[in-house]
Scaffold this active site. Structure first.
Site, mmCIF file in Angstrom:
data_model
loop_
_atom_site.group_PDB
_atom_site.id
_atom_site.type_symbol
_atom_site.label_atom_id
_atom_site.label_comp_id
_atom_site.label_asym_id
_atom_site.label_seq_id
_atom_site.Cartn_x
_atom_site.Cartn_y
_atom_site.Cartn_z
ATOM 1 N N CYS A 112 38.306 52.858 35.374
ATOM 2 C CA CYS A 112 38.900 53.059 36.777
ATOM 3 C C CYS A 112 39.781 54.306 36.741
ATOM 4 C CB CYS A 112 39.787 51.937 37.293
ATOM 5 S SG CYS A 112 38.746 50.398 37.284
ATOM 6 N N HIS A 256 44.511 53.707 42.826
ATOM 7 C CA HIS A 256 42.941 53.020 42.556
ATOM 8 C C HIS A 256 42.912 51.845 43.397
ATOM 9 C CE1 HIS A 256 39.954 51.509 40.775
ATOM 10 N NE2 HIS A 256 40.415 50.321 40.029
ATOM 11 N N ASN A 286 36.606 47.323 44.816
ATOM 12 C CA ASN A 286 37.007 48.171 43.885
ATOM 13 C C ASN A 286 35.755 48.935 43.280
ATOM 14 O OD1 ASN A 286 37.620 49.190 41.182
ATOM 15 N ND2 ASN A 286 38.610 47.387 40.473
HETATM 16 N N1 ACO Z 1 37.776 32.108 45.405
HETATM 17 C C1 ACO Z 1 38.571 31.269 45.296
HETATM 18 N N2 ACO Z 1 39.443 31.085 44.349
HETATM 19 C C2 ACO Z 1 39.239 31.833 43.311
HETATM 20 C C3 ACO Z 1 38.605 33.163 43.346
HETATM 21 C C4 ACO Z 1 37.650 33.239 44.303
HETATM 22 N N3 ACO Z 1 36.589 34.272 44.383
HETATM 23 N N4 ACO Z 1 38.636 33.582 41.891
HETATM 24 C C5 ACO Z 1 39.759 32.790 41.577
HETATM 25 N N5 ACO Z 1 39.921 31.876 42.200
HETATM 26 C C6 ACO Z 1 40.763 30.640 41.831
HETATM 27 C C7 ACO Z 1 40.913 30.440 40.473
HETATM 28 O O1 ACO Z 1 39.983 29.853 39.688
HETATM 29 C C8 ACO Z 1 42.537 29.784 40.220
HETATM 30 O O2 ACO Z 1 42.399 28.547 40.345
HETATM 31 P P1 ACO Z 1 43.102 27.426 39.601
HETATM 32 O O3 ACO Z 1 44.481 27.834 39.899
HETATM 33 O O4 ACO Z 1 42.676 26.098 40.046
HETATM 34 O O5 ACO Z 1 42.893 27.951 38.214
HETATM 35 C C9 ACO Z 1 43.066 30.471 41.311
HETATM 36 O O6 ACO Z 1 42.212 31.033 42.111
HETATM 37 C C10 ACO Z 1 44.079 31.595 41.119
HETATM 38 O O7 ACO Z 1 43.280 32.535 40.169
HETATM 39 P P2 ACO Z 1 44.342 33.758 39.554
HETATM 40 O O8 ACO Z 1 43.200 34.564 38.849
HETATM 41 O O9 ACO Z 1 45.370 33.438 39.131
HETATM 42 O O10 ACO Z 1 44.255 34.651 40.930
HETATM 43 P P3 ACO Z 1 45.050 35.937 41.263
HETATM 44 O O11 ACO Z 1 46.207 35.728 42.374
HETATM 45 O O12 ACO Z 1 45.721 36.553 39.929
HETATM 46 O O13 ACO Z 1 44.164 37.073 41.518
HETATM 47 C C11 ACO Z 1 42.630 38.757 40.890
HETATM 48 C C12 ACO Z 1 42.927 37.428 40.981
HETATM 49 C C13 ACO Z 1 42.202 39.003 42.247
HETATM 50 C C14 ACO Z 1 41.677 39.139 40.018
HETATM 51 C C15 ACO Z 1 44.185 39.545 40.490
HETATM 52 O O14 ACO Z 1 44.321 39.107 39.277
HETATM 53 C C16 ACO Z 1 43.739 41.127 40.351
HETATM 54 O O15 ACO Z 1 43.475 41.711 41.180
HETATM 55 N N6 ACO Z 1 43.906 41.526 38.975
HETATM 56 C C17 ACO Z 1 43.803 42.855 38.569
HETATM 57 C C18 ACO Z 1 42.485 43.344 38.827
HETATM 58 C C19 ACO Z 1 42.515 45.083 38.202
HETATM 59 O O16 ACO Z 1 43.637 45.728 38.652
HETATM 60 N N7 ACO Z 1 41.559 45.335 37.744
HETATM 61 C C20 ACO Z 1 41.688 46.961 37.210
HETATM 62 C C21 ACO Z 1 40.449 47.406 37.205
HETATM 63 S S1 ACO Z 1 38.844 46.753 37.064
HETATM 64 C C22 ACO Z 1 37.835 47.989 35.827
HETATM 65 O O17 ACO Z 1 38.464 48.415 34.988
HETATM 66 C C23 ACO Z 1 36.385 47.688 35.859
#
Ligand code: ACO
Length: 329
Positions: A112, A256, A286
């Site tokens: 990214c 980003h 993204n």
């Molecule tokens: N729908 C419903 N529930 C979901 C989904 C979904 N799509 N995805 C995950 N959950 C659930 C999980 O299973 C978890 O359930 P549990 O508590 O029963 O285990 C719960 O939701 C919380 O999951 P988390 O992963 O803790 O959710 P979080 O609030 O952290 O959000 C996210 C996840 C959106 C991925 C976030 O962590 C994020 O944005 N991270 C950074 C991403 C990023 O910046 N990437 C960089 C660039 S990508 C690249 O370089 C290609």
């Protein structure tokens, strides 16, 4: 020497995949995706479109704005993690389509952060040899839908396809360069938390790698989240400090587009007023290396910045890689 942004362009494929469409594919909801990420829909490339096709559409628009032909380009840099092929480079394929016979071409892989890395490299080339590199095309382009595991709800809701392009030109005057200050980083200690495990020399394609969905994006979302906020805030602070520019002087802040909660957290910590923060994550999701280029083109074409305005860019991605760049229109 006057290295300026002479043109910008972007392209989003026609097909839109909404959160409601995703509800029918995996166990998720529009409400979860919106509140956790800020995404409502994303664009997906058609099966016959490859990354170079998206890059080409964005590049043509940037060249048209710049008023130059492909033949006038001296170099092409394509930032992507979804090249058409492992080789030849997407840059070479784009060169052929643009008729840019005089350009030397390569792909740059910094996930990214790819567009920021590419702008730094292009600018450095132009700075070192102004006569040799008069016009350089930088494109961030991704067909992330080709490396998403559509059965994994934790990643498939996040990504989209698209391309953003910038034409840099040396205008031969003593007007200030577009790049004011940059601060780029990498930390390979975290290479495992954001990775496509198979398809390279470590794990070539096999029946097992396909069965294990190893040819798709794997991400430790929570760890990435924390590191993303710290990394981008730190890089932005460094850039503003070194440039002696206050956050209040920044006309437009383009982070980003990975998660609207990450964007809000950074803007708040940097004290950038909300109305100066540009966001299209609701429409695009993204798009990795394409994200900042698409936003930049949208603010330029939308008339949100005037000549001389400061624009602060920041990105974070697999590698890990991250950084910030203060540029002027
Ligand atoms: N729908 C419903 N529930 C979901 C989904 C979904 N799509 N995805 C995950 N959950 C659930 C999980 O299973 C978890 O359930 P549990 O508590 O029963 O285990 C719960 O939701 C919380 O999951 P988390 O992963 O803790 O959710 P979080 O609030 O952290 O959000 C996210 C996840 C959106 C991925 C976030 O962590 C994020 O944005 N991270 C950074 C991403 C990023 O910046 N990437 C960089 C660039 S990508 C690249 O370089 C290609």
């Amino acid at each position: 020497m006057g290295i300026r942004i002479r043109g910008t362009g972007s392209y989003l494929p026609e097909k839109i995949l909404s959160n409601f469409d995703l509800e029918a594919m995996v166990d998720t909801s529009d409400e979860w995706i919106r509140t956790r990420t800020g995404i409502a829909e994303r664009h997906l490339a058609a099966p016959e479109q490859a990354t170079s096709d998206l890059a080409y559409a964005a590049a043509e628009r940037a060249l048209a704005m710049a008023g130059i032909d492909g033949a006038e380009l001296d170099a092409i840099v394509v930032a992507t993690i979804t090249p058409d092929h492992v080789f030849p480079s997407t840059g070479c394929i784009l060169q052929r389509r643009l008729g840019a016979a005089g350009a030397f071409c390569f792909d740059l892989e910094a996930a990214c952060s790819g567009l920021l890395y590419s702008l730094e490299v292009a600018y450095s080339l132009m700075k070192v040899s102004s006569a040799k590199y008069r016009n350089v095309l930088v494109v961030g382009a991704e067909k992330l839908s080709s490396i998403v595991n559509w059965e994994d709800r934790s990643t498939c809701v996040l990504f989209g396809d698209g391309a953003g392009a910038v034409v840099l030109s040396n205008d031969g005057t003593d007007s200030p360069d577009f790049l004011v200050c940059s601060d780029l980083h990498a930390d390979g200690n975290y290479s495992d938390i954001l990775i496509m495990p198979a398809g390279g020399s470590r794990c070539p394609a096999s029946e097992e790698s396909i069965r294990n969905h190893a040819h798709s994006i794997h991400m430790e979302g929570r760890d990435v989240y924390k590191l993303a906020v710290t990394g981008m805030v730190g890089a932005c602070r460094t850039v503003l400090k070194n440039a002696k520019v206050a956050a209040s002087e920044v006309r437009c802040f383009i982070p980003h587009q990975a998660n609207s909660r990450i964007i809000d957290a950074i803007a708040q910590r940097l004290d950038v007023p909300g109305d100066r923060v540009y966001c299209n994550i609701d429409r695009c999701g993204n798009t990795s290396a394409a994200s900042i280029g698409i936003c930049l083109d949208e603010i330029v074409r939308g008339g949100q910045v005037s000549e001389g305005d400061y624009i602060l860019l920041t990105a974070f991605g697999g590698g890990l890689t991250w950084g910030a760049m203060l540029i002027r229109r």
